[in-house]
Design an enzyme around this catalytic site. Structure first.
Site, PDB file in Angstrom:
ATOM      1  N   ASP A  95       0.855  -1.185   0.000  1.00  0.00           N
ATOM      2  CA  ASP A  95       0.000   0.000   0.000  1.00  0.00           C
ATOM      3  C   ASP A  95       0.891   1.235   0.000  1.00  0.00           C
ATOM      4  O   ASP A  95       1.270   1.760   1.049  1.00  0.00           O
ATOM      5  CB  ASP A  95      -0.915  -0.016   1.230  1.00  0.00           C
ATOM      6  CG  ASP A  95      -2.030   1.010   1.128  1.00  0.00           C
ATOM      7  OD1 ASP A  95      -2.075   1.750   0.125  1.00  0.00           O
ATOM      8  OD2 ASP A  95      -2.853   1.071   2.061  1.00  0.00           O
ATOM      9  N   ILE A  96       1.242   1.692  -1.211  1.00  0.00           N
ATOM     10  CA  ILE A  96       2.184   2.799  -1.360  1.00  0.00           C
ATOM     11  C   ILE A  96       1.523   4.059  -1.921  1.00  0.00           C
ATOM     12  O   ILE A  96       2.068   5.151  -1.803  1.00  0.00           O
ATOM     13  CB  ILE A  96       3.377   2.397  -2.237  1.00  0.00           C
ATOM     14  CG1 ILE A  96       2.918   1.987  -3.636  1.00  0.00           C
ATOM     15  CG2 ILE A  96       4.164   1.255  -1.576  1.00  0.00           C
ATOM     16  CD1 ILE A  96       4.051   1.727  -4.623  1.00  0.00           C
ATOM     17  N   LYS A  97       0.378   3.902  -2.590  1.00  0.00           N
ATOM     18  CA  LYS A  97      -0.419   5.019  -3.135  1.00  0.00           C
ATOM     19  C   LYS A  97       0.430   6.032  -3.902  1.00  0.00           C
ATOM     20  O   LYS A  97       0.268   7.237  -3.754  1.00  0.00           O
ATOM     21  CB  LYS A  97      -1.199   5.724  -2.025  1.00  0.00           C
ATOM     22  CG  LYS A  97      -2.253   4.847  -1.352  1.00  0.00           C
ATOM     23  CD  LYS A  97      -3.085   5.657  -0.369  1.00  0.00           C
ATOM     24  CE  LYS A  97      -4.139   4.794   0.301  1.00  0.00           C
ATOM     25  NZ  LYS A  97      -3.544   3.856   1.287  1.00  0.00           N
ATOM     26  N   ARG A  98       1.310   5.544  -4.753  1.00  0.00           N
ATOM     27  CA  ARG A  98       2.127   6.451  -5.552  1.00  0.00           C
ATOM     28  C   ARG A  98       1.281   7.090  -6.650  1.00  0.00           C
ATOM     29  O   ARG A  98       0.309   6.519  -7.122  1.00  0.00           O
ATOM     30  CB  ARG A  98       3.307   5.692  -6.159  1.00  0.00           C
ATOM     31  CG  ARG A  98       4.277   5.104  -5.130  1.00  0.00           C
ATOM     32  CD  ARG A  98       4.909   6.196  -4.276  1.00  0.00           C
ATOM     33  NE  ARG A  98       5.993   5.670  -3.461  1.00  0.00           N
ATOM     34  CZ  ARG A  98       5.938   5.519  -2.144  1.00  0.00           C
ATOM     35  NH1 ARG A  98       4.841   5.836  -1.495  1.00  0.00           N
ATOM     36  NH2 ARG A  98       6.980   5.065  -1.469  1.00  0.00           N
TER      37      ARG A  98
END
Length: 289
Positions: A95-98
């Site tokens: 879960d990095i939401k880049r």
């Protein structure tokens, strides 16, 4: 394709995705005192959670911020956690939401689909534009990786942008959903879903049927269960015949032991119980639909 693996795992084990948003305050002091470094504390706590649930959940979502907060040692725990999940045969969602474009997005793709921080699926934020998604698609096509793209989130601030109307008709999140569906159609698995899925907050029951009907073959990552207020009845409408999505719970599972007097001694038991209770809650609601 990664989506076929995930679909099959959900068929066997249910919809629960365990969120490893591991804060030091979630970890028993006795365990923290047993290790000398932050990376060992975080990793060995995560390992206990994984070992207690690996046979009953299809995937784990590892939120990178909780590890970045501890610098290099935290990122070592992040790496070891991802490696352990994947070595045990489970699916690791980073879960990095880049959300960036061009060479920056290419670098993010390489960082999280190769090397030290390799995962199976990552989360992306498309609100900078869909050219921010393009650099990841080669990994989806050629390396059997997957994406969960933010569509409609469960936080109050979602109304600031996602709920705005376009031309007085369509909400922004519906437009984003149509774009996701168009890209996803080029990366379909045998299971009937795409390796490009969407993040849909599971606390807006009134919108669930509309979103599911509109997006059809999009597989969902559904946060919001448990500590954020969502229940089995809230998330069931996002599923199709009990599949088509995984439902994330973090604190509700990994801190469940704190509710019991003997929780520290029986941490593994209570973590497993929380995951099983959540699984049954979701299953009972999908059976009634």
């Amino acid at each position: 394709m990664i989506i076929d693996r995930l679909y099959e795992e959900v068929e066997r084990k249910g919809n629960v995705c365990v969120g490893l948003d591991t804060s030091l305050e979630y970890i028993p002091s006795t365990m923290k005192n047993s290790y000398h470094s932050v990376d060992d504390v975080l990793f060995y706590f995560n390992k206990r959670i994984i070992d207690a649930t690996i046979d009953i959940v299809p995937c784990y979502k590892v939120q990178i911020a909780f590890y970045e907060a501890h610098g290099l040692n935290g990122m070592l725990a992040y790496k070891k956690t991802l490696d352990y999940i994947r070595n045990r045969g489970a699916i690791a969602i980073a879960d990095i939401k880049r959300g960036d474009i061009s060479s920056t997005a290419k670098a993010y793709a390489k960082a999280h689909f190769e090397g030290d921080f390799e995962s199976d699926i990552i989360t992306l934020n498309p609100y900078m534009g869909f050219d921010s998604v393009v650099p990841y698609l080669d990994y989806v096509k050629n390396k059997e990786k997957g994406l969960f793209i933010l569509l409609r989130t469960s936080n109050e601030g979602a109304k600031d942008i996602q709920y705005l109307n376009i031309d007085g008709k369509e909400k922004v999140y519906n437009y984003v959903g149509d774009k996701i569906k168009d890209i996803a159609s080029k990366h379909m698995g045998k299971c009937g879903y795409s390796s490009i899925g969407a993040v849909v907050g599971g606390t807006h029951l009134e919108e669930a049927d509309e979103i599911r009907d509109r997006l059809g073959n999009i597989f969902f990552l559904i946060p919001g269960y448990g500590a954020q207020g969502g229940s089995g009845s809230d998330v069931a409408s996002y599923l199709e015949n009990g599949n088509g999505g995984v439902v994330n719970s973090s604190r509700g599972i990994i801190t469940s032991y704190k509710k019991y007097e003997d929780g520290i001694e029986k941490l593994d038991y209570y973590v497993r119980k929380a995951a099983l209770d959540m699984k049954e809650d979701i299953l009972s609601e999908t059976k009634t639909m």
